[in-house]
Scaffold this motif. Structure first.
Motif, PDB file in Angstrom:
ATOM      1  N   LYS A 144       0.815  -1.227   0.000  1.00  0.00           N
ATOM      2  CA  LYS A 144       0.000   0.000   0.000  1.00  0.00           C
ATOM      3  C   LYS A 144       0.843   1.270   0.000  1.00  0.00           C
ATOM      4  CE  LYS A 144      -3.737  -2.470   2.317  1.00  0.00           C
ATOM      5  NZ  LYS A 144      -3.003  -3.752   2.260  1.00  0.00           N
ATOM      6  N   CYS A 145       2.171   1.123  -0.122  1.00  0.00           N
ATOM      7  CA  CYS A 145       3.033   2.310  -0.141  1.00  0.00           C
ATOM      8  C   CYS A 145       3.001   3.023  -1.492  1.00  0.00           C
ATOM      9  CB  CYS A 145       4.468   1.940   0.211  1.00  0.00           C
ATOM     10  SG  CYS A 145       5.308   0.938  -1.027  1.00  0.00           S
ATOM     11  N   TYR A 146       2.401   2.395  -2.508  1.00  0.00           N
ATOM     12  CA  TYR A 146       2.328   3.025  -3.827  1.00  0.00           C
ATOM     13  C   TYR A 146       1.168   4.018  -3.890  1.00  0.00           C
ATOM     14  CZ  TYR A 146       5.517  -0.656  -5.287  1.00  0.00           C
ATOM     15  OH  TYR A 146       6.599  -1.488  -5.405  1.00  0.00           O
ATOM     16  N   GLU A 147       1.350   5.082  -4.662  1.00  0.00           N
ATOM     17  CA  GLU A 147       0.253   6.022  -4.904  1.00  0.00           C
ATOM     18  C   GLU A 147      -0.786   5.307  -5.775  1.00  0.00           C
ATOM     19  OE1 GLU A 147      -0.369  10.105  -7.375  1.00  0.00           O
ATOM     20  OE2 GLU A 147       1.295  10.071  -5.944  1.00  0.00           O
ATOM     21  N   ASN A 148      -1.890   4.965  -5.164  1.00  0.00           N
ATOM     22  CA  ASN A 148      -2.844   4.083  -5.841  1.00  0.00           C
ATOM     23  C   ASN A 148      -3.612   4.820  -6.931  1.00  0.00           C
ATOM     24  OD1 ASN A 148      -5.404   2.469  -6.302  1.00  0.00           O
ATOM     25  ND2 ASN A 148      -4.309   1.125  -4.898  1.00  0.00           N
ATOM     26  N   GLN A 149      -3.491   4.299  -8.152  1.00  0.00           N
ATOM     27  CA  GLN A 149      -4.172   4.863  -9.316  1.00  0.00           C
ATOM     28  C   GLN A 149      -5.359   4.010  -9.762  1.00  0.00           C
ATOM     29  OE1 GLN A 149      -3.111   7.798 -10.516  1.00  0.00           O
ATOM     30  NE2 GLN A 149      -1.345   7.879  -9.143  1.00  0.00           N
ATOM     31  N   GLU A 150      -5.699   2.985  -8.954  1.00  0.00           N
ATOM     32  CA  GLU A 150      -6.755   2.027  -9.324  1.00  0.00           C
ATOM     33  C   GLU A 150      -6.445   1.392 -10.684  1.00  0.00           C
ATOM     34  OE1 GLU A 150      -9.052   1.124  -7.270  1.00  0.00           O
ATOM     35  OE2 GLU A 150      -8.903   2.688  -5.743  1.00  0.00           O
ATOM     36  N   TRP A 151      -5.148   1.102 -10.919  1.00  0.00           N
ATOM     37  CA  TRP A 151      -4.744   0.456 -12.152  1.00  0.00           C
ATOM     38  C   TRP A 151      -5.165  -1.011 -12.159  1.00  0.00           C
ATOM     39  CZ3 TRP A 151       0.897   2.579 -11.674  1.00  0.00           C
ATOM     40  CH2 TRP A 151       0.953   3.877 -12.208  1.00  0.00           C
ATOM     41  N   GLY A 154      -0.145  -4.492 -12.199  1.00  0.00           N
ATOM     42  CA  GLY A 154       0.613  -4.450 -10.965  1.00  0.00           C
ATOM     43  C   GLY A 154       1.556  -3.267 -10.858  1.00  0.00           C
ATOM     44  N   TYR A 155       1.738  -2.802  -9.626  1.00  0.00           N
ATOM     45  CA  TYR A 155       2.708  -1.746  -9.358  1.00  0.00           C
ATOM     46  C   TYR A 155       4.108  -2.334  -9.323  1.00  0.00           C
ATOM     47  CZ  TYR A 155      -1.255   1.180  -8.214  1.00  0.00           C
ATOM     48  OH  TYR A 155      -2.431   1.884  -8.300  1.00  0.00           O
ATOM     49  N   ARG A 156       5.033  -1.611  -9.923  1.00  0.00           N
ATOM     50  CA  ARG A 156       6.426  -2.012  -9.933  1.00  0.00           C
ATOM     51  C   ARG A 156       7.215  -1.159  -8.943  1.00  0.00           C
ATOM     52  NH1 ARG A 156       7.389  -1.033 -16.162  1.00  0.00           N
ATOM     53  NH2 ARG A 156       6.252   0.833 -15.473  1.00  0.00           N
ATOM     54  N   GLU A 157       8.403  -1.644  -8.593  1.00  0.00           N
ATOM     55  CA  GLU A 157       9.191  -1.003  -7.549  1.00  0.00           C
ATOM     56  C   GLU A 157       9.563   0.444  -7.856  1.00  0.00           C
ATOM     57  OE1 GLU A 157       9.826  -5.425  -7.005  1.00  0.00           O
ATOM     58  OE2 GLU A 157       9.556  -4.021  -8.677  1.00  0.00           O
ATOM     59  N   ASN A 158       9.582   0.806  -9.123  1.00  0.00           N
ATOM     60  CA  ASN A 158       9.937   2.190  -9.467  1.00  0.00           C
ATOM     61  C   ASN A 158       8.724   3.080  -9.701  1.00  0.00           C
ATOM     62  OD1 ASN A 158       9.131   0.993 -11.817  1.00  0.00           O
ATOM     63  ND2 ASN A 158      10.881   1.615 -13.058  1.00  0.00           N
ATOM     64  N   ASP A 159       7.517   2.589  -9.384  1.00  0.00           N
ATOM     65  CA  ASP A 159       6.332   3.428  -9.481  1.00  0.00           C
ATOM     66  C   ASP A 159       6.272   4.401  -8.308  1.00  0.00           C
ATOM     67  OD1 ASP A 159       5.133   2.632 -11.903  1.00  0.00           O
ATOM     68  OD2 ASP A 159       4.313   0.827 -10.981  1.00  0.00           O
ATOM     69  N   ARG A 160       5.483   5.458  -8.494  1.00  0.00           N
ATOM     70  CA  ARG A 160       5.439   6.549  -7.511  1.00  0.00           C
ATOM     71  C   ARG A 160       4.863   6.065  -6.176  1.00  0.00           C
ATOM     72  NH1 ARG A 160       2.604  12.001  -9.343  1.00  0.00           N
ATOM     73  NH2 ARG A 160       4.420  11.918 -10.744  1.00  0.00           N
ATOM     74  N   LEU A 161       5.475   6.542  -5.098  1.00  0.00           N
ATOM     75  CA  LEU A 161       5.000   6.238  -3.755  1.00  0.00           C
ATOM     76  C   LEU A 161       3.977   7.282  -3.325  1.00  0.00           C
ATOM     77  CD1 LEU A 161       8.422   5.416  -2.054  1.00  0.00           C
ATOM     78  CD2 LEU A 161       6.770   3.805  -3.025  1.00  0.00           C
ATOM     79  N   GLY A 162       3.115   6.896  -2.387  1.00  0.00           N
ATOM     80  CA  GLY A 162       2.113   7.834  -1.877  1.00  0.00           C
ATOM     81  C   GLY A 162       1.079   7.094  -1.059  1.00  0.00           C
ATOM     82  N   GLY A 163       0.045   7.814  -0.640  1.00  0.00           N
ATOM     83  CA  GLY A 163      -0.995   7.169   0.154  1.00  0.00           C
ATOM     84  C   GLY A 163      -2.097   8.124   0.517  1.00  0.00           C
ATOM     85  N   HIS A 164      -3.321   7.624   0.536  1.00  0.00           N
ATOM     86  CA  HIS A 164      -4.488   8.417   0.921  1.00  0.00           C
ATOM     87  C   HIS A 164      -4.658   8.402   2.437  1.00  0.00           C
ATOM     88  CE1 HIS A 164      -8.733   9.365   1.629  1.00  0.00           C
ATOM     89  NE2 HIS A 164      -8.769   9.924   0.423  1.00  0.00           N
ATOM     90  N   ASP A 165      -4.705   7.210   3.019  1.00  0.00           N
ATOM     91  CA  ASP A 165      -4.882   7.067   4.466  1.00  0.00           C
ATOM     92  C   ASP A 165      -3.529   7.210   5.167  1.00  0.00           C
ATOM     93  OD1 ASP A 165      -3.760   4.093   4.960  1.00  0.00           O
ATOM     94  OD2 ASP A 165      -4.898   4.164   3.077  1.00  0.00           O
TER      95      ASP A 165
END
Length: 370
Positions: A144-151, A154-165
């Motif tokens: 859940k450390c990835y900035e969720n785009q509802e893709w 799958g998220y890869r290790e170099n995708d942007r980090l972020g979080g709502h909660d």
């Protein structure tokens, strides 16, 4: 599913025997994943030390295991005590699992979540910076450390980090702390090798945490109540706890072997078929627990991601790691663990670990033949 003697015969020559007689510090050893990790490392012949708060739930897996290891009950937000403990333990490798791990609790207690997950991680790494015997550190964060785009991929290790909660965002921030310490302090030749690990939605026997699907289900069955489900259509990368731990241990092995290319972030998620909805999990478990019932909770809920997948290609390609149990086997093992406990009052943790290792060998997984 096997027995203790089976575990001792197959479990002692894994991971290139890097953990035999190795001094290992686990933060969060009293938690769900931490207790399973302590069990596995002990069977690998490691000299295990634990640093954690006392278990919150009754029953809890850690106390049921009745393991005899050296343990320290302190808060990871106490930087001075953390530093003293690391200096006393003199670990060769640290697995950092201690955290505030619950999304809904993070809405109720955001400051506790931020201080535990961010400053707690910083306190540990600062203590590690002054530990001369230390060779490797594995910091466990979350999918859940990835900035969720509802893709839908799958998220890869170099995708942007972020979080709502606050939980997700604090774990993304913990990743930034790890990256900063790696670049600022752990870049010279004598420094310990530092990596982070991001696992999927981990399930399995021995979890009694609040606001988690399987523990909530177990409580509803033991209390003979109907389980209220928040988001039956939400999709998560479900995996058994032993899958994530095999990834952590393999990563730790490579770091202990001095493989500098293994630093950085790693996803340990299931194959695509393990990305299922909450409803899929419940229907699968119902095959093991026909008495279970549930209904959807229509009350307004705090925001949680609906779609979340992990891409595990990096771990498969570069580490030689791969999942062992599919979705159905994961649910079967989880259901059997709890049934065995509530019907017989006994733990099947060692038997399941032995069975998992045997399955890994049949599947030809690298770490099981080291």
């Amino acid at each position: 599913m096997g027995n203790q003697s089976t575990l001792e015969s197959v479990g002692m020559k894994l991971f290139a025997e890097q953990y035999r007689d190795c001094r290992v510090l686990i933060t969060g050893h009293t938690g769900f994943k931490g207790s399973w990790l302590a069990l596995w490392l002990t069977k690998l012949g490691a000299n295990v030390f634990g640093y954690s708060l006392p278990p919150e739930s009754t029953p809890n897996h850690w106390e049921l295991l009745s393991m005899d290891i050296s343990q320290y009950f302190h808060d990871i937000r106490d930087a001075e005590t953390m530093a003293k403990t690391v200096a006393e333990v003199r670990p060769e490798i640290v697995f950092h699992l201690a955290a505030q791990p619950l999304v809904r609790r993070s809405y109720r207690e955001p400051l506790e979540t931020w201080s535990t997950n961010v400053m707690g991680t910083a306190n540990l790494l600062e203590a590690c910076r002054h530990s001369p015997n230390l060779r490797a550190i594995v910091v466990v964060t979350t999918d859940k450390c990835y900035e969720n785009q509802e893709w839908a991929w799958g998220y890869r290790e170099n995708d942007r980090l972020g979080g709502h909660d606050p939980y997700s965002a604090s774990k993304a921030a913990a990743e930034l702390v790890v990256n900063s310490y790696r670049k600022a302090f752990f870049h010279h030749a004598e420094a310990p090798l530092l990596a982070s690990a991001r696992a999927g939605n981990v399930i399995g026997g021995g979890d009694w945490s609040e606001d988690r699907l399987i523990p909530d289900l177990v409580r509803s069955l033991t209390e003979r109540k109907t389980l209220l489900i928040r988001s039956p259509s939400a999709t998560r990368p479900w995996q058994h706890v032993l899958e994530s731990l095999s990834g952590y241990l393999l990563l730790g092995q490579k770091l202990l072997q001095g493989k500098t290319e293994m630093t950085g972030a790693w996803n340990f998620g299931p194959e695509t078929e393990g990305n299922r909805t909450v409803a899929d999990v419940l229907e699968g478990l119902q095959a093991n627990w026909p008495k279970m019932t549930w209904q959807t909770n229509d009350q307004p809920q705090p925001h949680e991601a609906n779609l979340l997948y992990l891409d595990n290609a990096k771990a498969k390609t570069l580490l030689g790691w791969k999942p062992v149990w599919n979705f159905d086997k994961t649910l079967e093992a989880t259901g059997q663990w709890y049934r065995h406990y509530y019907q017989n009052g006994q733990l099947s943790s060692e038997a399941q670990l032995a069975y998992y290792i045997t399955t890994a060998r049949i599947a030809g997984v690298e770490w099981a033949f080291s």
